[in-house]
Design a protein around this motif. Structure first.
Motif, PDB file in Angstrom:
ATOM      1  N   VAL A 318       8.403  29.417 -17.872  1.00 15.88           N
ATOM      2  CA  VAL A 318       8.770  28.513 -16.782  1.00 15.88           C
ATOM      3  C   VAL A 318       9.472  27.277 -17.374  1.00 15.88           C
ATOM      4  O   VAL A 318       8.923  26.585 -18.245  1.00 15.88           O
ATOM      5  N   LEU A 319      10.688  26.983 -16.849  1.00 13.34           N
ATOM      6  CA  LEU A 319      11.458  25.802 -17.295  1.00 13.34           C
ATOM      7  C   LEU A 319      11.201  24.598 -16.402  1.00 13.34           C
ATOM      8  O   LEU A 319      11.192  23.462 -16.881  1.00 13.34           O
ATOM      9  N   GLN A 320      11.012  24.853 -15.102  1.00 12.39           N
ATOM     10  CA  GLN A 320      10.834  23.762 -14.144  1.00 12.39           C
ATOM     11  C   GLN A 320       9.915  24.236 -13.036  1.00 12.39           C
ATOM     12  O   GLN A 320       9.988  25.403 -12.602  1.00 12.39           O
ATOM     13  N   ARG A 321       9.050  23.304 -12.562  1.00 11.77           N
ATOM     14  CA  ARG A 321       8.170  23.660 -11.460  1.00 11.77           C
ATOM     15  C   ARG A 321       7.878  22.407 -10.644  1.00 11.77           C
ATOM     16  O   ARG A 321       7.550  21.348 -11.200  1.00 11.77           O
ATOM     17  N   ALA A 355      17.712  25.374 -24.993  1.00  7.66           N
ATOM     18  CA  ALA A 355      18.978  25.685 -25.673  1.00  7.66           C
ATOM     19  C   ALA A 355      18.729  26.510 -26.932  1.00  7.66           C
ATOM     20  O   ALA A 355      19.449  27.489 -27.217  1.00  7.66           O
ATOM     21  N   GLN A 356      17.688  26.161 -27.695  1.00 12.18           N
ATOM     22  CA  GLN A 356      17.381  26.934 -28.899  1.00 12.18           C
ATOM     23  C   GLN A 356      16.853  28.325 -28.536  1.00 12.18           C
ATOM     24  O   GLN A 356      17.162  29.308 -29.208  1.00 12.18           O
ATOM     25  N   MET A 357      16.068  28.410 -27.469  1.00 15.18           N
ATOM     26  CA  MET A 357      15.503  29.697 -27.095  1.00 15.18           C
ATOM     27  C   MET A 357      16.592  30.677 -26.652  1.00 15.18           C
ATOM     28  O   MET A 357      16.512  31.876 -26.945  1.00 15.18           O
ATOM     29  N   THR A 358      17.639  30.171 -25.966  1.00 13.08           N
ATOM     30  CA  THR A 358      18.671  31.059 -25.426  1.00 13.08           C
ATOM     31  C   THR A 358      19.897  31.171 -26.332  1.00 13.08           C
ATOM     32  O   THR A 358      20.909  31.752 -25.932  1.00 13.08           O
ATOM     33  N   SER A 359      19.804  30.635 -27.537  1.00 10.72           N
ATOM     34  CA  SER A 359      20.985  30.610 -28.410  1.00 10.72           C
ATOM     35  C   SER A 359      21.220  31.945 -29.129  1.00 10.72           C
ATOM     36  O   SER A 359      22.361  32.266 -29.495  1.00 10.72           O
ATOM     37  N   ASP A 360      20.161  32.755 -29.363  1.00 12.18           N
ATOM     38  CA  ASP A 360      20.318  33.949 -30.192  1.00 12.18           C
ATOM     39  C   ASP A 360      20.204  35.262 -29.414  1.00 12.18           C
ATOM     40  O   ASP A 360      20.435  36.336 -29.965  1.00 12.18           O
ATOM     41  N   GLN A 361      19.840  35.218 -28.125  1.00 12.27           N
ATOM     42  CA  GLN A 361      19.790  36.442 -27.333  1.00 12.27           C
ATOM     43  C   GLN A 361      19.979  36.115 -25.849  1.00 12.27           C
ATOM     44  O   GLN A 361      19.783  34.985 -25.425  1.00 12.27           O
ATOM     45  N   THR A 362      20.357  37.142 -25.092  1.00 14.72           N
ATOM     46  CA  THR A 362      20.655  36.963 -23.672  1.00 14.72           C
ATOM     47  C   THR A 362      19.364  36.866 -22.874  1.00 14.72           C
ATOM     48  O   THR A 362      18.428  37.630 -23.104  1.00 14.72           O
ATOM     49  N   HIS A 363      19.329  35.927 -21.912  1.00 15.00           N
ATOM     50  CA  HIS A 363      18.158  35.721 -21.063  1.00 15.00           C
ATOM     51  C   HIS A 363      18.556  35.836 -19.591  1.00 15.00           C
ATOM     52  O   HIS A 363      19.712  35.641 -19.224  1.00 15.00           O
ATOM     53  N   ILE A 364      17.545  36.155 -18.769  1.00 10.41           N
ATOM     54  CA  ILE A 364      17.699  36.193 -17.318  1.00 10.41           C
ATOM     55  C   ILE A 364      17.098  34.917 -16.747  1.00 10.41           C
ATOM     56  O   ILE A 364      16.013  34.481 -17.172  1.00 10.41           O
ATOM     57  N   LEU A 365      17.814  34.290 -15.790  1.00 12.61           N
ATOM     58  CA  LEU A 365      17.296  33.106 -15.105  1.00 12.61           C
ATOM     59  C   LEU A 365      16.920  33.504 -13.682  1.00 12.61           C
ATOM     60  O   LEU A 365      17.705  34.119 -12.964  1.00 12.61           O
ATOM     61  N   MET A 483      11.839  27.404 -11.836  1.00 11.14           N
ATOM     62  CA  MET A 483      12.910  27.973 -12.653  1.00 11.14           C
ATOM     63  C   MET A 483      12.253  28.608 -13.884  1.00 11.14           C
ATOM     64  O   MET A 483      11.479  27.930 -14.586  1.00 11.14           O
ATOM     65  N   MET A 484      12.584  29.881 -14.166  1.00 10.40           N
ATOM     66  CA  MET A 484      11.954  30.560 -15.310  1.00 10.40           C
ATOM     67  C   MET A 484      12.924  31.562 -15.917  1.00 10.40           C
ATOM     68  O   MET A 484      13.829  32.050 -15.243  1.00 10.40           O
ATOM     69  N   ILE A 485      12.728  31.821 -17.218  1.00 10.59           N
ATOM     70  CA  ILE A 485      13.615  32.733 -17.949  1.00 10.59           C
ATOM     71  C   ILE A 485      12.780  33.732 -18.735  1.00 10.59           C
ATOM     72  O   ILE A 485      11.601  33.493 -19.051  1.00 10.59           O
TER      73      ILE A 485
END
Length: 496
Positions: A318-321, A355-365, A483-485
């Protein structure tokens, strides 16, 4: 004009009176003179001088010669001439009367015209004089006005000069007073300088005395150093004993290091596993939603994050709640960078970590939305990533789907992140200050999930609320958002 005047004068002369008389000249000829006022007219009649003389000398002979035919003719002629003269006189009188009767009107007209011309000339001359007088008066008035203006200006200048002179005099007086004060201060300072010079001289004397004392101390210390050198020479003799002691200490240190390495390995075996994201936590067997510790390569301290293990197969970080409005989301750039709030309640995970978490592989939002009537909807993006801080945490999205509108309400791909103290949007206004919160505003676009939180009843007609345009419009502030990835290659656990 002159002919008329002459005619008038002739008439006047004839009017004054007519008369004639006979005179005898030296030549003994008969003369007829007509007197008309100041004018007189003389006529000479032809005569026989010899006959007349003889007749005059001898009356008898005159009587005798009376019947002389020549004399008789002359007398007749004379009578004729007299008749002619009388006729001419009568004609002259008639002419005079005619002239008087016919010339009166003309004379009156001439006099009237003369008077009128004279009057017109006088009036014209007077008019010219008046116009010249008016012009001269206007010129004099203008000159007087100019003189008055110049005089007024000169008076104003004199007044201003007098005021400036008074000001300068006051300034001079003030400067004179200040100069006198400065002179007094200078005198005081000079006295202080003299006193300080005296103090310095006394201090120099004291320093010189201290210098002498230090010299004595140095001499004493040199003697002491010499003594210590002698003692060191004695100590080197006992060096072999000290080397043995050092060897014993090294052995003890080696034993301690070996013991600590064994203890550390045992502790590492008992330590829990470190997870990269909530998908890793889910794969490890922890399928209960809650707060977990996450750690990325290059980050020394682990970060706490809320993991959603229930929505659409779980494994969501979770990024935002938001759900009750207890946390203020109108924060600074640094706070959005590091994260804020309580991860078990309302919070923002932190742009730097995402930003660091999504820098090396593709994520779903995935974005979960809820309104105040109990309705829910979601928007999902197949590819999501954030750039680092040097690129203002620019967002990249691709592959939209979901029930919260047929069109994505999130900012256009490539929008920079903005906060109240860092304006990176594409609008001349500052969207973060205008609509509140930190977001990928683009040009204050159709969404802002970090806006002001409005309670039910106050959540409509709000341009700065929690907005998702293509689901509830621009003036509706939502009740709850998440918001979660998770990684795009995440595989859900098979159903039992």
């Amino acid at each position: 004009m002159l002919n008329a005047v002459g005619t008038i004068l002739l008439g006047c002369c004839l009017t004054l009176g007519l008369g004639y008389r006979m005179t005898a000249g030296s030549s003994a000829k008969r003369q007829f003179q007509i007197q008309n006022g100041p004018c007189s007219y003389t006529f000479l009649l032809p005569e026989q001088d010899n006959c007349r003389t003889a007749a005059a000398a001898d009356p008898e002979s005159n009587q005798v010669q009376k019947d002389d035919p020549e004399e008789y003719e002359s007398i007749q002629r004379l009578e004729q001439l007299e008749g002619i003269m009388e006729n001419n006189t009568q004609r002259l009188l008639q002419l005079e009367n005619y002239i008087q009767e016919n010339m009166k009107h003309e004379i009156a007209q001439i006099q009237q015209h003369a008077v009128q011309n004279h009057t017109a000339a006088i009036i014209e001359i007077g008019t010219n004089l008046l116009s010249q007088t008016v012009e001269q008066t206007l010129k004099l008035t203008n000159v007087e006005a100019r003189v008055i203006n110049q005089t007024t200006q000169l008076q104003l200048q004199l007044h201003e000069n007098s005021l400036s002179t008074n000001k300068l005099e006051k300034q001079i007086i003030l400067q004179t007073n200040e100069i006198s004060k400065l002179n007094d201060k200078n005198s005081v300072l000079e006295k202080r300088v003299e006193e300080m010079q005296e103090q310095r001289q006394t201090e120099l004397k004291g320093l010189r005395a201290e210098k002498e004392q230090l010299k004595q101390l140095v001499q004493r210390q040199t003697s002491v150093i010499q003594q210590l050198e002698q003692q060191l020479l004695h100590a080197t003799a006992n060096n072999s004993a000290l080397q043995q002691q050092q060897q014993d200490l090294l052995d003890m240190v080696n034993n301690i290091i070996a013991t600590s390495s064994m203890t550390r390995s045992a502790m590492l075996q008992d330590a829990p596993t470190v997870f990269r994201d909530c998908a890793a936590v889910f794969k490890s067997g922890s399928t209960k939603s809650g707060v977990y510790s996450l750690n990325l390569p290059g980050i020394t301290q682990p970060i706490k994050a809320y993991c959603d293990m229930e929505t659409d197969g779980g494994g969501w970080t979770v990024l935002q709640r938001r759900f009750d409005g207890h946390v203020d989301f109108h924060r600074t750039w640094k706070e959005y960078k590091m994260g804020f709030g309580d991860v078990s309640g309302e919070h923002w995970l932190g742009n730097d970590f995402v930003a660091q978490m999504t820098s090396d592989q593709t994520h779903i939002l995935r974005i979960e939305l809820q309104d105040w009537d109990g309705n829910s909807a979601y928007s999902q993006y197949d590819e999501f990533s954030l750039a680092d801080e040097s690129q203002n945490y620019r967002i990249y999205l691709k592959g939209y789907s979901g029930s919260a509108g047929k069109i994505s309400s999130l900012g256009q791909p490539g929008s920079d992140f903005s906060t109240k103290d860092a304006d990176n949007d594409k609008c001349v206004c500052k969207c973060s200050q205008l609509t509140s919160g930190g977001w990928w505003f683009d040009a204050c676009g159709p969404s802002n999930l970090n806006g002001m939180y409005y309670q039910q009843g106050q959540n409509t007609n709000r341009f700065n609320g929690i907005k998702w345009y293509y689901w509830k419009g621009s003036g509706y502030s939502l009740k709850a958002t998440t918001m979660m990835i998770r990684p795009a290659d995440f595989q859900q656990a098979p159903l039992k």
